[in-house]
Each structure stands twice: as C-alpha cells, then as structure tokens.
Design a protein around this motif. Sequence first.
Motif, short mmCIF file in Angstrom:
data_model
loop_
_atom_site.label_atom_id
_atom_site.label_comp_id
_atom_site.label_asym_id
_atom_site.label_seq_id
_atom_site.Cartn_x
_atom_site.Cartn_y
_atom_site.Cartn_z
N ARG A 187 36.68 24.67 15.04
CA ARG A 187 36.88 25.91 14.30
C ARG A 187 36.49 27.11 15.16
O ARG A 187 37.18 28.14 15.18
CB ARG A 187 36.05 25.87 13.01
CG ARG A 187 36.33 27.06 12.07
CD ARG A 187 35.45 26.93 10.85
NE ARG A 187 35.74 25.68 10.14
CZ ARG A 187 34.98 25.20 9.18
NH1 ARG A 187 33.86 25.82 8.83
NH2 ARG A 187 35.32 24.08 8.57
N ALA A 188 35.36 27.01 15.86
CA ALA A 188 34.95 28.11 16.74
C ALA A 188 35.95 28.34 17.85
O ALA A 188 36.29 29.49 18.21
CB ALA A 188 33.57 27.82 17.30
N ASP A 189 36.43 27.24 18.42
CA ASP A 189 37.44 27.38 19.46
C ASP A 189 38.70 28.05 18.93
O ASP A 189 39.32 28.92 19.60
CB ASP A 189 37.79 26.00 20.04
CG ASP A 189 36.65 25.44 20.88
OD1 ASP A 189 35.78 26.22 21.32
OD2 ASP A 189 36.61 24.19 21.08
N GLY A 190 39.09 27.63 17.69
CA GLY A 190 40.29 28.27 17.10
C GLY A 190 40.08 29.75 16.85
O GLY A 190 40.98 30.57 17.11
N ALA A 191 38.87 30.09 16.31
CA ALA A 191 38.59 31.50 16.05
C ALA A 191 38.57 32.29 17.36
O ALA A 191 39.07 33.44 17.44
CB ALA A 191 37.26 31.62 15.32
N ALA A 192 37.98 31.70 18.39
CA ALA A 192 37.93 32.40 19.67
C ALA A 192 39.33 32.59 20.24
O ALA A 192 39.68 33.68 20.76
CB ALA A 192 37.07 31.62 20.65
N GLN A 193 40.17 31.57 20.16
CA GLN A 193 41.53 31.70 20.65
C GLN A 193 42.32 32.73 19.84
O GLN A 193 43.11 33.51 20.41
CB GLN A 193 42.23 30.33 20.58
CG GLN A 193 41.67 29.29 21.53
CD GLN A 193 41.83 29.66 22.99
OE1 GLN A 193 42.82 30.35 23.37
NE2 GLN A 193 40.87 29.24 23.81
N SER A 222 27.50 13.67 11.39
CA SER A 222 27.05 14.78 12.22
C SER A 222 28.02 15.02 13.38
O SER A 222 28.35 16.17 13.71
CB SER A 222 25.65 14.51 12.77
OG SER A 222 24.73 14.33 11.70
N GLU A 223 28.45 13.93 13.99
CA GLU A 223 29.40 14.07 15.08
C GLU A 223 30.70 14.70 14.59
O GLU A 223 31.30 15.57 15.27
CB GLU A 223 29.69 12.70 15.71
CG GLU A 223 28.50 12.07 16.41
CD GLU A 223 28.12 12.81 17.68
OE1 GLU A 223 28.97 13.55 18.23
OE2 GLU A 223 26.96 12.66 18.12
N GLY A 224 31.13 14.27 13.40
CA GLY A 224 32.35 14.86 12.84
C GLY A 224 32.18 16.34 12.52
O GLY A 224 33.07 17.15 12.80
N TYR A 225 31.05 16.67 11.93
CA TYR A 225 30.79 18.08 11.62
C TYR A 225 30.70 18.91 12.90
O TYR A 225 31.22 20.04 12.98
CB TYR A 225 29.50 18.21 10.82
CG TYR A 225 29.11 19.62 10.49
CD1 TYR A 225 29.79 20.35 9.52
CD2 TYR A 225 28.06 20.24 11.16
CE1 TYR A 225 29.45 21.66 9.23
CE2 TYR A 225 27.70 21.54 10.87
CZ TYR A 225 28.39 22.25 9.91
OH TYR A 225 28.05 23.55 9.61
N LYS A 226 30.04 18.33 13.89
CA LYS A 226 29.95 19.03 15.17
C LYS A 226 31.33 19.30 15.75
O LYS A 226 31.64 20.41 16.21
CB LYS A 226 29.11 18.18 16.13
CG LYS A 226 29.07 18.71 17.56
CD LYS A 226 28.30 17.75 18.45
CE LYS A 226 28.35 18.22 19.91
NZ LYS A 226 27.64 17.28 20.81
#
Length: 376
Positions: A303-309, A293-297
């Motif tokens: 991934r979200a940070d990359g998409a946002a950037q 779970s920690e890894g998925y988190k």
Amino acid sequence: MPWKDNEGGPWGSKGGASGGPKSNNGGNPWGSTGGGTGGGNFDDIIKNAQNKVKSILPGGKKGFILIAIVVFALWMVSGFYTVGPEEQGVVLRFGKYIETSQPGLNYHLPAPIEKVTVVVVTTTRNIEVGFRKGVDRGGQSLMRNIDDESLMLTGDENIVDVNFVVQWYVGDAADFLFNVRSPERNIKDGAESVMREIMGRTNIEFALSEGREQIRQEGQEMLQEMLDSYNAGVLISSLLMQRVDPPQTVIDDYRDVQRARADKERFINEAEAYANRIVPEARGEASKLIAESEGYKAQVIARADGAAQRFISVYNEYVNAKEVTKKRIYLETMEEVMKNTEKIIIDDASGRGVIPYLPLPELKKRSSSNQSGEVR
C-alpha cells in the motif's frame, strides 16, 4: 529184679519175636537189623525212593532226558517279554548293559544270564521347587511354601520369593538308570541352582514384571544343558513359573511402593500427553500469528509503495501541467469530502432576488434516518 527175664535190659529182648532165639545185633537197643518187624535201615529208604521214581518215569534215562528237555524249553520261553507303548526295556547281561528294547514283543536270554528293567519314558513328571501341594482333612487343596528353597537374592541385593514347577520325562532309559543315582533329586537341585544363578544377575523390578518369561526360558535351557552334561537321560519339557513375589513379611509395603511408582508413571504420562497436546497448538498459533504479521507487513508495504508511486505520478503531472493538476486534485479532494455529506445546491441564476427557504429540520431528520440505516 523185674527185668532179668528179658535178658536185654529195659529195652526188651535181644532176639526176634517174643520168646525167639537171641539175635546177633549185639544188644542194639533199636531193634533187629534184619527184615523183621523192627523196620528198615537207611539203604532201604534210598532203594524205596529209587523204586518210586522208576515207577513214575518208566523210561529210565530216556525219561530224565525228556524232563531235562521240557525244563530247558520252558526256561528258554521265559525270555520273552513285552514292552508297553510308553516304556523302554533296558537289557543287562550279567549286570552289564547290552541294549535298549523298544515297545512290543522282545526276547532276552533267560535269567540269570540276562535281565530286563522296564522304564516308563513318555510320562511327564512334575517337580515342585519352593513349595509343596497337599490336601487337608476336608479334601481341600493347599500349598505350603518352603522358604529354604523359594527365597532368592536378586542382582540388586533384594530378596524375592520364587515358586516354579519343572516338568520332565525320560529321554534315554539306560542313561536314566545308570548315570545318575537319584535323578529326581538331581533335577530338583539343578533347577534350584539354575534359578538362583539367574536371579543373582537380575534386578527385582525386571523379575517381578516383564522378565518372568525370559527367566523361565533361560532357566529351562540352562537346566537342560546341565542334565545333558551329566548324561542323565532326562528331557525338560517345560519350566512353569508359579509365583515371583517379594517375601510375605514385606509384600504389603512393597505393593505400596509399587502403587506410588505407578502413580508417578501415570502423572508423568499425563504431563507428557498434555505437553504433546499444548505445544503443537501453541506452535500452530504462533505460526498463524507470524503468517498474519507477514501478510500485514506485505500489505502495508504494498500500500505504501502504491501511494508513493501515485504521488510520484501526480507530481510528474503537476510539473507538466500545474493548473490542470491543481484543479484535478481540488475536484478529487472535494469529491472525497462531499460524497458522504448532505448537500443542497442553489442555482444563482434562478434564485436571484429571492430569499431561498431551507427546510433544515426535514433535512436533519433525513440525515438521521440515513445514518441509522447505514448502522443496521
């Protein structure tokens, strides 16, 4: 009368031989006191005895002295005695203890001045408490339980049947002979008293299981201390526990209880073993899920940070060059949409004025074969 001619009454003539003159013995009916045929008196007997002794010992007083010397020498030699390797000799002078002699040839003043009592000291002897061994008529050994000695009360107010053997030997012969009147009886009574005291502060469970060795050792030490306080001259070599059981009348019921307790302990141990096996596995599985779970988190956040950037960078480019950015986004979008579809490109320049022929069934078959290949 018929006896008148004898003139001496019915005992015969008063004179000497028949028809002789009258004797001066005063009418002694036992005969003449002289040396005639009537026999000698007491003085003659003593003289005859003296003459016989003189004939045996011709030396007179010297002979008596010689005999006295020989008798004295024999009396003194009688003081030698031998003590065996397993024995000790106790020397008494007029009944008073003088010394203890060791194995070998020894000497004491002859009796009645001194007397020696030899005691076996190294032989191990056994005293049975709580039971007696014997042999039946067929020669088979058998054991008889003595309930008055064997039944003892434990610290938790239960009754236990105890049989044991005391092995002992003589350590000091003088103390053994004079300080205790009946050593074996004292050892037996002392051993029984010590064992009752130990059992009186011991629980029955401990006595019947792992406590036998401790009870044996403690009983031997306490019995030795008791005998030493009496100066009995006895050493306890061993105390052997033969049997520690419940009484015969309840032993079957007690064994049922013991089996039930053993089953209880077994079930508890099995449950604890199962818990020890399952709990670590569950904890490991939980740790694994938490880690995943920690890894998925972290992955989703990255991934979200990359998409946002990426969006921010595209937006910045769009602000600086709107037309170029629009066209680039359009081309990238079309590339993403069209890359997995079957495409037919028609050039307007070459096909002007001509109706194009599109082999749709063939294209459909080709598309189906491509999809099946991808599934494989």
